[in-house]
Design a protein around this motif. Structure first.
Motif, PDB file in Angstrom:
ATOM      1  N   HIS A   6     -46.585  68.133  28.083  1.00 41.33           N
ATOM      2  CA  HIS A   6     -47.028  67.140  27.120  1.00 41.33           C
ATOM      3  C   HIS A   6     -45.906  65.954  26.852  1.00 41.33           C
ATOM      4  O   HIS A   6     -45.992  64.900  27.223  1.00 41.33           O
ATOM      5  CB  HIS A   6     -47.262  67.718  25.729  1.00 41.33           C
ATOM      6  CG  HIS A   6     -47.479  66.905  24.617  1.00 41.33           C
ATOM      7  ND1 HIS A   6     -46.572  66.253  23.853  1.00 41.33           N
ATOM      8  CD2 HIS A   6     -48.483  66.146  24.263  1.00 41.33           C
ATOM      9  CE1 HIS A   6     -46.971  65.364  23.030  1.00 41.33           C
ATOM     10  NE2 HIS A   6     -48.281  65.388  23.198  1.00 41.33           N
ATOM     11  N   ASP A   7     -44.715  66.616  26.778  1.00 43.62           N
ATOM     12  CA  ASP A   7     -43.578  65.685  26.581  1.00 43.62           C
ATOM     13  C   ASP A   7     -43.342  64.701  27.971  1.00 43.62           C
ATOM     14  O   ASP A   7     -42.993  63.606  27.891  1.00 43.62           O
ATOM     15  CB  ASP A   7     -42.348  66.465  26.269  1.00 43.62           C
ATOM     16  CG  ASP A   7     -42.263  67.100  25.066  1.00 43.62           C
ATOM     17  OD1 ASP A   7     -43.459  66.523  24.272  1.00 43.62           O
ATOM     18  OD2 ASP A   7     -41.439  67.854  24.560  1.00 43.62           O
ATOM     19  N   GLU A  10     -45.798  62.140  28.143  1.00 47.94           N
ATOM     20  CA  GLU A  10     -45.762  61.171  26.971  1.00 47.94           C
ATOM     21  C   GLU A  10     -44.449  59.975  27.565  1.00 47.94           C
ATOM     22  O   GLU A  10     -44.437  58.876  27.384  1.00 47.94           O
ATOM     23  CB  GLU A  10     -45.294  61.632  25.698  1.00 47.94           C
ATOM     24  CG  GLU A  10     -46.649  62.154  25.175  1.00 47.94           C
ATOM     25  CD  GLU A  10     -47.432  61.429  24.571  1.00 47.94           C
ATOM     26  OE1 GLU A  10     -47.022  60.325  24.029  1.00 47.94           O
ATOM     27  OE2 GLU A  10     -48.538  61.366  24.961  1.00 47.94           O
ATOM     28  N   HIS A  13     -45.514  57.972  30.342  1.00 43.31           N
ATOM     29  CA  HIS A  13     -46.458  56.746  29.876  1.00 43.31           C
ATOM     30  C   HIS A  13     -45.486  55.715  28.999  1.00 43.31           C
ATOM     31  O   HIS A  13     -45.443  54.425  29.414  1.00 43.31           O
ATOM     32  CB  HIS A  13     -47.210  57.499  28.911  1.00 43.31           C
ATOM     33  CG  HIS A  13     -48.742  57.686  29.569  1.00 43.31           C
ATOM     34  ND1 HIS A  13     -49.702  56.672  29.710  1.00 43.31           N
ATOM     35  CD2 HIS A  13     -49.180  58.815  30.001  1.00 43.31           C
ATOM     36  CE1 HIS A  13     -50.737  57.505  30.095  1.00 43.31           C
ATOM     37  NE2 HIS A  13     -50.197  58.672  30.375  1.00 43.31           N
TER      38      HIS A  13
END
Length: 271
Positions: A6-7, A10, A13
């Motif tokens: 997830h990190d 992110e 992105h």
């Protein structure tokens, strides 16, 4: 791993390089990250940003990342390059209007890769560890072969039948992406300019194709091919070639005198 994934997603992105996919791979702790196709230099920049992000975020999650080609015996990590040629943004040079027939630019590109890449190996396999990835039936190639959607080959033609592209499966995760891509493009240019004969595609087990040239087994062997061939200097100039020969020799020298754990395991009580 889900929190790290997830990190990482992110962060990528936020850095302007969103990945296409992040997923686990075959070995414990091994992950694969892919991106949409785009400009070649931008792709290399994105991969470099990704490496920095992985190292930074892994430390925060109390993990130790590595981009070694063979971090463990029997485990290999690759840097597979997917390449296509375009005349402009909407006109692929690999467009195949006739089913089952590869267009000439694609044929010449594959032939160039098979002909030139054996002499450019230090540019995409730069360390002694790089060569421990090239093992039979490991999904890392051991011979310079090509095939249609054949993952046992060094060069895989894949994608849509009418609009295929190339996958170079030779570079390992330890490769400098700029150099690995430069070697790939130099080999393609060599093929387009010189139009060497394209061998028949491998339709079975590429590891058993004894007619095909073998991937070097050591960096020392790869450096010999690099020095003896005219292809590297023709593509990059003698100064660049000398630089990477020197870098490779330093790598070989750093490993040459070291006593390894396996030597101790096999020889400590036998000598």
């Amino acid at each position: 791993m889900s929190a790290f994934f997830h990190d990482l997603r992110e962060a990528l992105h936020a850095a302007g390089c969103p990945p296409e996919a992040i997923k686990t791979e075959g070995a414990p702790g091994q992950i694969e990250v892919t991106w949409p196709y785009g400009d070649p230099m931008t792709a290399c920049d994105i991969y470099t940003v990704h490496q920095h992000a992985v190292r930074h975020l892994a430390a925060q999650h109390k993990m130790a990342p590595t981009f070694m080609a063979a971090p463990q015996t029997g485990v290999g990590s690759g840097l597979h390059l997917h390449v296509s040629l375009w005349r402009d943004e909407e006109d692929s040079a690999f467009w195949a209007p006739q089913s089952g027939v590869l267009p000439e630019p694609l044929q010449h590109s594959v032939a160039g890769l098979l002909t030139a890449l054996p002499h450019l190996v230090p540019l995409y396999a730069p360390t002694g560890n790089s060569y421990k990835r090239y093992r039979p039936h490991s999904f890392a190639p051991t011979r310079f072969t090509w095939g249609i959607d054949n993952r046992t080959c060094a060069i895989r033609v894949t994608g849509e039948e009418s609009n295929p592209h190339l996958e170079n499966r030779l570079p390992g995760a330890d490769a400098n992406p700029y150099l690995a891509l430069a070697a790939t493009l130099a080999a393609i240019i060599h093929g387009i300019r010189n139009q060497p004969k394209l061998p028949d595609p491998c339709t079975g087990d590429g590891y058993e194709d004894v007619e095909a040239c073998e991937v070097p087994r050591t960096l020392d062997e790869a450096l010999t091919d690099f020095v003896d061939s005219s292809i590297p200097s023709a593509a990059f100039g003698s100064d660049a070639m000398d630089h990477y020969v020197h870098a490779g020799e330093l790598e070989v020298g750093a490993l040459a005198g070291q006593v390894t754990d396996i030597e101790l395991l096999r020889g400590f009580d036998r000598a």
